[in-house]
Design a protein around this motif. Structure first.
Motif, PDB file in Angstrom:
ATOM      1  N   GLN A   1      52.779  31.414 -66.189  1.00  0.00           N
ATOM      2  CA  GLN A   1      52.855  31.305 -64.735  1.00  0.00           C
ATOM      3  C   GLN A   1      51.499  31.493 -64.066  1.00  0.00           C
ATOM      4  OE1 GLN A   1      55.780  34.236 -63.716  1.00  0.00           O
ATOM      5  NE2 GLN A   1      57.468  33.048 -64.577  1.00  0.00           N
ATOM      6  N   GLY A   2      50.443  31.555 -64.879  1.00  0.00           N
ATOM      7  CA  GLY A   2      49.089  31.704 -64.337  1.00  0.00           C
ATOM      8  C   GLY A   2      48.718  33.128 -63.965  1.00  0.00           C
ATOM      9  N   ILE A   3      49.483  34.103 -64.439  1.00  0.00           N
ATOM     10  CA  ILE A   3      49.222  35.509 -64.127  1.00  0.00           C
ATOM     11  C   ILE A   3      48.423  36.135 -65.255  1.00  0.00           C
ATOM     12  CG2 ILE A   3      50.282  37.763 -63.678  1.00  0.00           C
ATOM     13  CD1 ILE A   3      52.720  36.218 -62.582  1.00  0.00           C
ATOM     14  N   GLY A   4      47.332  36.807 -64.908  1.00  0.00           N
ATOM     15  CA  GLY A   4      46.526  37.503 -65.898  1.00  0.00           C
ATOM     16  C   GLY A   4      47.262  38.700 -66.459  1.00  0.00           C
ATOM     17  N   ARG A   5      47.248  38.828 -67.760  1.00  0.00           N
ATOM     18  CA  ARG A   5      47.920  39.931 -68.446  1.00  0.00           C
ATOM     19  C   ARG A   5      47.039  40.394 -69.596  1.00  0.00           C
ATOM     20  NH1 ARG A   5      52.624  40.555 -66.068  1.00  0.00           N
ATOM     21  NH2 ARG A   5      53.810  38.792 -65.321  1.00  0.00           N
TER      22      ARG A   5
END
Length: 145
Positions: free
Chosen positions: A82-86
């Motif tokens: 989803q394009g979220i940095g983790r």
């Protein structure tokens, strides 16, 4: 000097629960042909990651007490679908029990200096880890551990 992390172990009632979860996850990865490695996924990337991987550990808070730790082997930032940095905090699958140290609830993880970290079990308390989890919990609630 290595830096550590401390995190709530949500969903586990005991260190044995955590060990069973780790074993299940490793078996699952083996079964599907993924690399057999264990990690914890988090939203934030530790800015002091270099200090952590120099021998630091992730200390787990189980039922309001730090009870065990796992050595941190690597920190792998990534971007999810989803394009979220983790971040995957790569952990040695071996769980090392520690002296119990009370901790209030908090969100995410916190840094933990070696001076503030509980000691690994030993030094005359070797048999303590062999007690059933329920008995250890009850003794701790009575202030005897």
């Amino acid at each position: 000097m290595p830096l550590n992390l401390v995190k709530l172990c949500v969903g586990c009632d005991s260190v044995e629960d955590l060990e069973e979860w780790i074993s299940f996850r490793l078996d699952e990865r083996r079964r599907v042909g993924d690399p057999v490695e264990y990690f914890h996924t988090t939203r934030m990337v530790p800015t002091r990651g270099a200090e952590i991987i120099e021998g630091g550990s992730l200390y787990w808070v189980v039922k309001g007490k730090v009870q065990c730790r796992q050595r941190v082997t690597e920190i792998r930032p990534f971007v999810d679908g989803q394009g979220i940095g983790r971040c995957h905090i790569m952990l040695d699958p071996q769980v090392l029990r520690t002296e119990w140290q009370p901790r209030r609830a908090f969100q995410g993880w916190r840094y933990l200096t070696p001076a503030d970290a509980p000691s690994d079990l030993g030094h005359g308390r070797v048999g303590w880890a062999e007690l059933p989890a329920e008995l250890r919990q009850e003794l701790a609630q009575l202030g005897l551990l």
